[in-house]
Design a protein around this motif. Structure first.
Motif, PDB file in Angstrom:
ATOM      1  N   LEU A 180      -3.106  15.094  -6.952  1.00 45.92           N
ATOM      2  CA  LEU A 180      -1.798  15.436  -5.804  1.00 45.92           C
ATOM      3  C   LEU A 180      -2.394  15.245  -4.669  1.00 45.92           C
ATOM      4  O   LEU A 180      -1.563  14.759  -3.715  1.00 45.92           O
ATOM      5  N   ALA A 181      -3.101  16.177  -4.248  1.00 41.40           N
ATOM      6  CA  ALA A 181      -3.680  16.169  -2.833  1.00 41.40           C
ATOM      7  C   ALA A 181      -3.971  15.027  -2.257  1.00 41.40           C
ATOM      8  O   ALA A 181      -3.649  14.495  -1.035  1.00 41.40           O
ATOM      9  N   VAL A 182      -5.075  14.348  -3.044  1.00 41.79           N
ATOM     10  CA  VAL A 182      -5.652  13.153  -2.548  1.00 41.79           C
ATOM     11  C   VAL A 182      -4.331  11.960  -2.218  1.00 41.79           C
ATOM     12  O   VAL A 182      -4.360  11.310  -1.302  1.00 41.79           O
ATOM     13  N   LEU A 183      -3.474  12.016  -3.539  1.00 38.82           N
ATOM     14  CA  LEU A 183      -2.564  10.975  -3.301  1.00 38.82           C
ATOM     15  C   LEU A 183      -1.468  11.220  -1.995  1.00 38.82           C
ATOM     16  O   LEU A 183      -0.832  10.392  -1.417  1.00 38.82           O
ATOM     17  N   ALA A 184      -1.156  12.722  -1.792  1.00 42.25           N
ATOM     18  CA  ALA A 184      -0.558  12.850  -0.761  1.00 42.25           C
ATOM     19  C   ALA A 184      -0.967  12.537   0.491  1.00 42.25           C
ATOM     20  O   ALA A 184      -0.405  12.071   1.504  1.00 42.25           O
ATOM     21  N   VAL A 185      -2.198  12.756   0.714  1.00 41.74           N
ATOM     22  CA  VAL A 185      -2.865  12.332   1.894  1.00 41.74           C
ATOM     23  C   VAL A 185      -2.969  10.702   2.110  1.00 41.74           C
ATOM     24  O   VAL A 185      -2.883  10.191   3.168  1.00 41.74           O
ATOM     25  N   TYR A 186      -3.099  10.104   0.983  1.00 42.81           N
ATOM     26  CA  TYR A 186      -3.234   8.834   0.952  1.00 42.81           C
ATOM     27  C   TYR A 186      -1.636   8.079   1.263  1.00 42.81           C
ATOM     28  O   TYR A 186      -1.678   7.009   1.846  1.00 42.81           O
ATOM     29  N   SER A 187      -0.956   8.692   0.912  1.00 40.62           N
ATOM     30  CA  SER A 187       0.647   8.431   1.045  1.00 40.62           C
ATOM     31  C   SER A 187       0.918   8.194   2.712  1.00 40.62           C
ATOM     32  O   SER A 187       1.417   7.765   3.408  1.00 40.62           O
ATOM     33  N   ARG A 189       0.780  -1.078   0.027  1.00 43.30           N
ATOM     34  CA  ARG A 189      -0.152   0.164   0.012  1.00 43.30           C
ATOM     35  C   ARG A 189       0.968   1.298   0.060  1.00 43.30           C
ATOM     36  O   ARG A 189       0.390   2.167  -1.069  1.00 43.30           O
ATOM     37  N   PHE A 190       1.741   1.173   0.702  1.00 45.31           N
ATOM     38  CA  PHE A 190       2.706   2.309   0.929  1.00 45.31           C
ATOM     39  C   PHE A 190       3.504   2.723  -0.180  1.00 45.31           C
ATOM     40  O   PHE A 190       3.696   3.822  -0.663  1.00 45.31           O
ATOM     41  N   ALA A 191       4.140   1.299  -0.765  1.00 43.56           N
ATOM     42  CA  ALA A 191       4.753   1.558  -2.131  1.00 43.56           C
ATOM     43  C   ALA A 191       4.243   2.080  -3.065  1.00 43.56           C
ATOM     44  O   ALA A 191       4.499   2.772  -3.878  1.00 43.56           O
ATOM     45  N   PHE A 192       3.100   1.505  -3.256  1.00 45.17           N
ATOM     46  CA  PHE A 192       1.884   2.019  -4.516  1.00 45.17           C
ATOM     47  C   PHE A 192       1.612   3.450  -4.298  1.00 45.17           C
ATOM     48  O   PHE A 192       1.879   4.223  -5.396  1.00 45.17           O
ATOM     49  N   VAL A 214      -1.416   8.692   5.192  1.00 44.69           N
ATOM     50  CA  VAL A 214      -2.129   7.653   5.610  1.00 44.69           C
ATOM     51  C   VAL A 214      -1.540   6.284   5.621  1.00 44.69           C
ATOM     52  O   VAL A 214      -1.553   5.295   6.675  1.00 44.69           O
ATOM     53  N   SER A 215      -1.003   5.958   4.575  1.00 44.84           N
ATOM     54  CA  SER A 215      -0.366   4.547   4.276  1.00 44.84           C
ATOM     55  C   SER A 215       0.862   4.460   5.149  1.00 44.84           C
ATOM     56  O   SER A 215       1.148   3.443   5.875  1.00 44.84           O
ATOM     57  N   LEU A 216       1.651   5.557   5.381  1.00 41.81           N
ATOM     58  CA  LEU A 216       2.950   5.708   6.186  1.00 41.81           C
ATOM     59  C   LEU A 216       2.442   5.342   7.530  1.00 41.81           C
ATOM     60  O   LEU A 216       3.052   4.580   8.350  1.00 41.81           O
ATOM     61  N   LEU A 217       1.361   6.028   7.980  1.00 43.93           N
ATOM     62  CA  LEU A 217       1.030   6.102   9.318  1.00 43.93           C
ATOM     63  C   LEU A 217       0.451   4.508   9.870  1.00 43.93           C
ATOM     64  O   LEU A 217       0.713   3.954  10.826  1.00 43.93           O
ATOM     65  N   LEU A 218      -0.221   3.852   9.223  1.00 37.26           N
ATOM     66  CA  LEU A 218      -0.816   2.886   9.113  1.00 37.26           C
ATOM     67  C   LEU A 218       0.662   1.813   9.067  1.00 37.26           C
ATOM     68  O   LEU A 218       0.522   0.593   9.741  1.00 37.26           O
ATOM     69  N   PHE A 219       1.379   1.819   8.025  1.00 39.56           N
ATOM     70  CA  PHE A 219       2.420   1.032   8.139  1.00 39.56           C
ATOM     71  C   PHE A 219       3.444   1.054   9.499  1.00 39.56           C
ATOM     72  O   PHE A 219       3.676   0.025   9.819  1.00 39.56           O
ATOM     73  N   ALA A 220       3.398   2.105  10.127  1.00 42.01           N
ATOM     74  CA  ALA A 220       4.069   2.483  11.247  1.00 42.01           C
ATOM     75  C   ALA A 220       3.509   2.155  12.705  1.00 42.01           C
ATOM     76  O   ALA A 220       3.862   1.356  13.591  1.00 42.01           O
ATOM     77  N   LEU A 221       2.087   2.286  12.666  1.00 37.26           N
ATOM     78  CA  LEU A 221       1.301   2.493  13.907  1.00 37.26           C
ATOM     79  C   LEU A 221       0.310   1.085  13.949  1.00 37.26           C
ATOM     80  O   LEU A 221       0.178   0.535  14.991  1.00 37.26           O
TER      81      LEU A 221
END
Length: 397
Positions: A47-54, A20-23, A56-63
């Motif tokens: 770009l804004a949607v994808l930035a937010v998605y990235s 998810r994060f890589a995508f 969120v993906s990073l937070l989910l990956f970490a937490l």
């Protein structure tokens, strides 16, 4: 014993988080690069949607430690927001939706996977409503085929989940069988060790008795019989103490008073013995506590050259008793083995004393360990909860 390998759910969830994060991050970099080159197919909304998605993906990956239903709904929603603005085509959107549906089955099962499937189908329906204002004949066919693909993906994932669960059950059964085999192996080893410990004094007694039967009366032969009989009695008593379950009797006991009574009973064995520290009370079985402390005391006296120091402390709901001696110490390679039944570094020892201590510590919800002493020898540390909340509990008082 807990299996240290990750379960299939944990492995797949880690894979899904990484994917998810890589995508999202990869697509964000790609669209940002196209935007910087002046491409008209990329807009600021995507770009804004994808930035937010990235993010969120990073937070989910970490937490996130375990999969949640909302994650898959968010994935589908972000994909919908990207496709309606033309970040990628409907064909790619249909393919990408297969992943949340597939993994929701693997991680969550029914009924959440069915809700994920329904949400994916609903978003595809809204795609045609938002972009085309309704469904054409071709749109209905395309929507039907994509819905069928999602349904087949769900059914395939369910079958895969069943196979994975069966595999996990099989692996767990192998682990149980292995643990049982190790247990029986250890029981056989203990039985052999016990037979060996009993065989030596019995052989001495038999030899002395045969000489007495031949008429060779000697005080030395009587002494041999007495000494070896006493040794047998000691081994059997220690083995019974090791095997005996707790009586359930619990009393509030002073550690310093118990230790001072044991020192008076055991004696100093020609060594200097001191008890220092706080007045600490514990809730414990009086006989078992006395037996454990007695074994630790005797062990320290037998190995000490001149001094034994016993320190009683209270630390965060624990009673801590240090037994320090100025003897040769315990090499690091032997520190795990000294608590095993019948393992002894002295030829005259039964090797059961420290095993009795270990069993008492575990049954009490405590710990026992060995390390280096400030006196230069060994330090045996017994930690016990001040109050017991149940048999074998880990009460921190």
């Amino acid at each position: 014993m807990r299996v240290t390998n990750y379960s299939f759910t944990e492995r797949f969830y880690l894979l899904y988080k990484v994917g998810r994060f890589a995508f999202s991050a990869g697509l964000l970099v790609l669209l940002f690069s196209l935007s910087s080159l002046g491409s008209s197919i990329v807009d600021s909304f995507s770009l804004a949607v994808l930035a937010v998605y990235s993010l969120v993906s990073l937070l989910l990956f970490a937490l996130s430690k375990k999969p949640h239903f909302y994650e898959f709904l968010l994935d589908e929603l972000f994909l919908f927001l990207l496709v309606v603005k033309g970040a990628f085509s409907y064909a790619f959107f249909s393919i990408f939706l297969l992943f949340p549906v597939f993994f929701s089955v693997i991680f969550l099962g029914a009924p959440y996977s069915y809700l994920t499937l329904l949400f994916a189908f609903t978003l595809q329906f809204f795609y045609f409503i938002v972009l085309y204002g309704g469904l054409s004949y071709e749109g209905v066919i395309q929507l039907f085929l994509n819905a069928l693909a999602l349904l087949f993906m769900l059914l395939a994932a369910q079958k895969l989940r069943v196979r994975f669960e069966a595999q996990e059950l099989y692996i767990r059964s192998l682990e149980v069988e292995r643990e049982e085999a190790q247990l029986y192996k250890r029981l056989y080893e203990i039985s052999a060790d016990l037979a060996h410990e009993l065989k030596n004094p019995l052989a001495s007694i038999r030899g002395a008795v045969e000489l007495l039967r031949e008429g060779k009366n000697s005080p030395k032969l009587v002494d041999i019989i007495y000494r070896e009989t006493k040794r047998l009695d000691s081994i059997i008593k220690d083995f019974l103490n090791l095997a005996r379950p707790s009586t359930g009797e619990v009393a509030r006991l002073s550690l310093k008073s118990t230790l001072e009574g044991l020192i008076s009973s055991v004696g100093h064995m020609g060594k200097e013995v001191s008890v220092k520290g706080e007045e600490v009370f514990v809730e414990s079985d009086p006989k078992l506590l006395s037996s454990a402390l007695d074994n630790l005391l005797r062990n320290a006296l037998q190995w000490a050259r001149r001094r034994v120091e016993i320190t009683v402390l209270k630390e965060d709901g624990w009673a801590v008793i240090h037994f320090d001696d100025d003897g040769p110490g315990v090499p690091p390679s032997e520190r795990n083995r000294v608590f095993e039944p019948f393992y002894s570094r002295r030829s005259e020892g039964s090797g059961l004393g420290l095993s009795i201590v270990k069993k008492f510590a575990i049954d009490s919800g405590g710990y026992v360990s060995v390390g280096d002493s400030p006196l230069g020898g060994a330090r045996f540390t017994l930690k016990l909860p001040l109050r017991r909340s149940g048999e074998g509990s880990d009460s921190r008082g």
